[in-house]
Design a protein around this motif. Structure first.
Motif, PDB file in Angstrom:
ATOM      1  N   UNK A 138      -2.472  -2.211  21.429  1.00  0.00           N
ATOM      2  CA  UNK A 138      -2.237  -1.134  20.729  1.00  0.00           C
ATOM      3  C   UNK A 138      -0.696  -0.926  20.348  1.00  0.00           C
ATOM      4  N   UNK A 139       0.139  -1.218  21.754  1.00  0.00           N
ATOM      5  CA  UNK A 139       1.574  -0.979  21.298  1.00  0.00           C
ATOM      6  C   UNK A 139       2.123  -2.192  20.499  1.00  0.00           C
ATOM      7  N   UNK A 140       1.876  -3.286  20.449  1.00  0.00           N
ATOM      8  CA  UNK A 140       2.312  -4.107  19.759  1.00  0.00           C
ATOM      9  C   UNK A 140       2.147  -4.194  18.210  1.00  0.00           C
ATOM     10  N   UNK A 141       0.823  -3.831  18.013  1.00  0.00           N
ATOM     11  CA  UNK A 141       0.487  -3.976  16.639  1.00  0.00           C
ATOM     12  C   UNK A 141       0.441  -2.688  16.063  1.00  0.00           C
ATOM     13  N   UNK A 142       0.588  -1.430  16.702  1.00  0.00           N
ATOM     14  CA  UNK A 142       1.030  -0.283  15.994  1.00  0.00           C
ATOM     15  C   UNK A 142       2.435  -0.291  15.361  1.00  0.00           C
ATOM     16  N   UNK A 143       3.319  -0.829  16.276  1.00  0.00           N
ATOM     17  CA  UNK A 143       4.709  -0.981  15.545  1.00  0.00           C
ATOM     18  C   UNK A 143       4.805  -2.029  14.598  1.00  0.00           C
ATOM     19  N   UNK A 144       4.309  -3.266  14.912  1.00  0.00           N
ATOM     20  CA  UNK A 144       4.368  -4.421  14.079  1.00  0.00           C
ATOM     21  C   UNK A 144       3.640  -4.202  12.653  1.00  0.00           C
ATOM     22  N   UNK A 145       2.556  -3.526  12.611  1.00  0.00           N
ATOM     23  CA  UNK A 145       1.725  -3.226  11.271  1.00  0.00           C
ATOM     24  C   UNK A 145       2.406  -2.166  10.604  1.00  0.00           C
ATOM     25  N   UNK A 146       3.044  -1.255  11.180  1.00  0.00           N
ATOM     26  CA  UNK A 146       3.695  -0.089  10.573  1.00  0.00           C
ATOM     27  C   UNK A 146       5.013  -0.730   9.784  1.00  0.00           C
ATOM     28  N   UNK A 147       5.849  -1.629  10.678  1.00  0.00           N
ATOM     29  CA  UNK A 147       6.796  -2.321  10.039  1.00  0.00           C
ATOM     30  C   UNK A 147       6.395  -3.159   8.982  1.00  0.00           C
ATOM     31  N   UNK A 148       5.233  -3.954   8.967  1.00  0.00           N
ATOM     32  CA  UNK A 148       4.708  -4.758   8.061  1.00  0.00           C
ATOM     33  C   UNK A 148       4.510  -3.875   6.653  1.00  0.00           C
ATOM     34  N   UNK A 149       3.815  -2.660   6.913  1.00  0.00           N
ATOM     35  CA  UNK A 149       3.714  -1.628   5.766  1.00  0.00           C
ATOM     36  C   UNK A 149       4.931  -1.602   5.168  1.00  0.00           C
ATOM     37  N   UNK A 150       5.787  -1.203   5.901  1.00  0.00           N
ATOM     38  CA  UNK A 150       7.158  -0.815   5.340  1.00  0.00           C
ATOM     39  C   UNK A 150       7.911  -1.879   4.467  1.00  0.00           C
ATOM     40  N   UNK A 151       7.550  -2.964   5.009  1.00  0.00           N
ATOM     41  CA  UNK A 151       8.062  -4.281   4.291  1.00  0.00           C
ATOM     42  C   UNK A 151       7.236  -4.491   2.883  1.00  0.00           C
ATOM     43  N   UNK A 152       5.950  -4.302   2.954  1.00  0.00           N
ATOM     44  CA  UNK A 152       5.190  -4.430   2.051  1.00  0.00           C
ATOM     45  C   UNK A 152       5.464  -3.269   0.710  1.00  0.00           C
ATOM     46  N   UNK A 153       6.018  -2.225   1.277  1.00  0.00           N
ATOM     47  CA  UNK A 153       6.537  -1.362   0.094  1.00  0.00           C
ATOM     48  C   UNK A 153       7.929  -1.368  -0.295  1.00  0.00           C
ATOM     49  N   UNK A 154       8.774  -1.980   0.543  1.00  0.00           N
ATOM     50  CA  UNK A 154      10.175  -2.419   0.383  1.00  0.00           C
ATOM     51  C   UNK A 154      10.654  -3.596   0.908  1.00  0.00           C
ATOM     52  N   UNK A 155      10.492  -4.871   0.349  1.00  0.00           N
ATOM     53  CA  UNK A 155      10.515  -5.932   0.905  1.00  0.00           C
ATOM     54  C   UNK A 155      12.060  -6.359   1.215  1.00  0.00           C
ATOM     55  N   UNK A 156      12.932  -5.557   0.887  1.00  0.00           N
ATOM     56  CA  UNK A 156      14.227  -5.491   1.351  1.00  0.00           C
ATOM     57  C   UNK A 156      14.492  -5.454   2.904  1.00  0.00           C
ATOM     58  N   UNK A 157      13.400  -4.711   3.406  1.00  0.00           N
ATOM     59  CA  UNK A 157      13.617  -4.523   4.802  1.00  0.00           C
ATOM     60  C   UNK A 157      13.099  -5.800   5.574  1.00  0.00           C
TER      61      UNK A 157
END
Length: 408
Positions: free
Chosen positions: A241-260
């Motif tokens: 949960x810890x790894x995927x909660x953070x990593x998937x949230x970062x992935x979602x932010x990158x999907x919205x704003x690839x510059x991240x």
């Protein structure tokens, strides 16, 4: 002196290889991810999951704690940076960034290079009193090669790591800086930004001051995000949960704003090019990247990624500078130069985040061929942001003060 030169050359080689490998594979994987659109959400998970299993099985569940590891070994002479810190930080920093983790390789490089110095000390290659000198020699080379600035590496070792200056430290760090200078001259002597400073106007000073204060506020925001998110993730006992909660949230932010994605240096290059060529980048875009880059970096670190505040501070500070320049030009007809404000913002945010105004001043001035033309406004920005952030928050997450607070 000889051992410092040797440590400097080893640290330079380590930093150079990590820098070039990360740049190549970050762009390669980003292009692949872009072709699959929504699939980019999974990329940070791949990298951080790989780090989790490497940490568990290859490095015997021993965690990386960034610059605080160096402070600990310097404070306690019997404590050492174990040799596994070199591959651990090297590989983990590499995997974090190339798969989109929104940090940078700077802190990974610093700790790995410091470990080279510590290893030379442990092997009794010089007198026992020179532990700090050899560790700082490694750090000098690592930062020097990453930013093509031996002076910035020298200042970082003195200002952030040693936090003092004496004859033997000056000799060791200078020898390492000279070795780094030779390495840079032979292999990597291009500045990171190929733009040139045209000029700057004294009428921009009020806007520089506003930017400096906002940069100090941005650094405090970043520090609080890192400490709170790391604390929150630390309460999650389930590793999946810890790894995927953070990593998937970062992935979602990158999907919205690839510059991240990753260290975001390429995104900064693109936006700077657009701002110089045809000013008019969206206010909302500049604001959202300024605010989301520290968040994405904090989530990456909370999930278990390797990295620090160098790249996020430089990128978010530069975007903040572009935002201030855009607002000044649009609503106050101030005729501000976006590139100048991006550099002052980057230096000011980095200064407050690292508690290192001198390092930040020299580092950012060296990003361009004639960056020292902005010496006065950058110096103003680094000093104001540093003292303002200290008033708001007495420590930052990678400062010695924070190390002492956590230790207590």
């Amino acid at each position: 002196m000889l051992i410092s030169i040797f440590v400097g050359l080893c640290g330079a080689l380590l930093a150079f290889s990590l820098k070039k490998l990360t740049e190549f594979f970050e762009r390669f994987l980003f292009n692949i991810a872009s072709n699959y659109s929504i699939g980019i959400i999974l990329f940070p998970t791949i990298g951080i999951t790989a780090i989790y299993f490497l940490r568990k099985y290859a490095f015997k569940n021993r965690k990386n704690k960034g610059i605080t590891e160096i402070y600990k070994t310097l404070d306690q002479r019997k404590d050492h940076l174990p040799l596994f810190k070199i591959p651990s930080h090297y590989i983990n920093g590499f995997l974090t960034v190339i798969f989109g983790g929104s940090t940078g390789i700077e802190v990974s490089t610093v700790v790995a290079a410091a470990t080279i110095g510590n290893f030379a000390y442990k092997k009794d290659l010089c007198a026992k009193i020179y532990k700090t000198e050899l560790i700082c020699a490694g750090v000098t080379a690592g930062v020097a090669v990453l930013f093509c600035s031996p002076l910035a590496g020298w200042l970082f070792a003195m200002e952030v790591i040693a936090r003092k200056i004496n004859r033997t430290l000056v000799i060791a760090c200078t020898c390492s800086a000279l070795a780094s200078w030779l390495f840079i001259s032979l292999f990597d002597n291009k500045p990171l930004l190929l733009y040139t400073i045209a000029d700057w106007n004294w009428t921009a000073f009020p806007f520089f001051i506003i930017l400096s204060l906002l940069s100090g506020l941005l650094a405090v925001y970043f520090t609080l995000l890192v400490t709170r998110i790391k604390g929150l993730f630390g309460t999650i006992s389930n590793n999946f949960i810890r790894v995927n909660l953070g990593a998937l949230t970062v992935g979602a932010l990158i999907y919205l704003y690839p510059g991240l994605y990753g260290d975001s240096y390429d995104a900064l290059h693109e936006v700077l090019h657009e701002s110089i060529k045809a000013p008019g980048v969206s206010f909302f875009f500049l604001l959202i990247i300024t605010m989301l880059k520290p968040l994405a970096a904090s989530l990456t670190l909370g999930a278990g990624g390797d990295g620090g505040v160098f790249a996020p501070s430089i990128v978010s500070g530069a975007f903040l500078g572009l935002l201030v320049a855009s607002i000044g030009n649009a609503y106050f007809s101030a005729d501000l130069i976006p590139l100048n404000f991006a550099l002052v913002g980057a230096a000011a945010a980095l200064s407050a985040s690292l508690s290192a105004p001198l390092t930040s001043l020299v580092l950012i001035c060296n990003l361009l061929p004639n960056g020292y033309l902005l010496f006065v406004p950058i110096a103003l920005g680094t000093v104001i942001s540093y003292f303002f952030s200290k008033k708001l928050l007495p420590y930052n997450v990678y400062s010695y003060d924070f190390y002492l607070t956590a230790k207590q």
